[in-house]
Design a protein around this motif. Structure first.
Motif: not given
Length: 252
Positions: A92, A96, A99, A102, A114-116, A119, A148, A151-152, A210
């Protein structure tokens, strides 16, 4: 060797292949020097389980939040790969806005990513009654772009409020105007953003934070607005639960 002893040696075999054990979650950190108070993702005491950290040198909050992280993807890929080599089974990040990376990070390390905190928006939307929607509080509404959100998996028309006009939070975390933080002022910036968000859209039934530095203020926001508040803490505790499911006793 007897069958009994042979069986015992097999069942007690410890598997190798990692450098560090007992911390399956790796966190990619931005390069910053502001205080990370309890509840902040960058405070290791925030987590009820061990984590691995890797600071991506040169990836300042200003570059990531205000400049979309241009030129930093290779550094994040390398750092993510390093965490996996160290022992992380999932990755991670502590911003946020990442994303945007990701898909690339996930493809590169080939473990769950899980970047953000963003999501969570589709999941939370599915829990709300008809006519209600999820709102977002971000550290920088002006630079949280449709890219952004997409992407989420967040709808482009999601209501958003930022902290850019606040007195403390944005100045310290993004502009790095000082290295100390007035926690009361930072809390007020989050509360002000939440009040502005719901006043503009009374259909909001839940809020996602975020910014990974916002969880310390989530309880105050919940009390102030009377709405469910979700953040990186809620997401990563869920994420980790899949990495290490609780072992339940047999029987009653």
């Amino acid at each position: 060797m007897s069958d009994h002893h042979a069986g015992s040696s097999l069942t007690s075999m410890a598997r190798g292949g990692k450098a560090v054990y007992g911390a399956p979650l790796g966190i990619l950190m931005l390069d910053a020097r502001f205080p990370r108070i309890p509840g902040d993702m960058g405070n290791a005491q925030t987590w009820p389980f061990p984590v691995l950290y890797s600071v991506v040198r040169g990836a300042s909050p200003e570059k990531v939040v205000l400049r979309q992280g241009h030129g930093l993807l290779p550094d994040f890929l390398e750092a993510a790969e390093g965490l996996v080599a160290l022992g992380a089974e999932a990755i991670t990040t502590n911003c946020g806005f990442l994303s945007l990376f990701q898909r690339e990070i996930s493809a590169h390390v080939r473990v769950p990513v899980a970047t953000s905190a963003l999501m969570q928006v589709p999941w939370i939307q599915a829990t709300l009654p008809p006519g209600q929607r999820v709102g977002i509080i971000t550290i920088s509404a002006a630079t949280l772009t449709p890219d952004h959100l997409a992407a989420a998996g967040v709808p482009s028309d999601t209501p958003i409020a930022g902290t850019e006009q606040g007195r403390e939070f944005f100045r310290v975390l993004i502009k790095a105007e000082k290295t100390d933080l007035d926690i009361d002022l930072a809390r007020q910036d989050i509360l002000d953003a939440g009040r502005a968000l719901v006043s503009r859209d009374p259909t909001i039934g839940a809020i996602v934070l975020e910014c990974t530095n916002m969880p310390p203020y989530a309880a105050a926001l919940r009390e102030d607005l009377g709405l469910p508040i979700y953040d990186i803490y809620s997401m990563i505790t869920w994420f980790h639960a899949g990495l290490r499911p609780r072992a339940w006793p047999r029987g009653i």
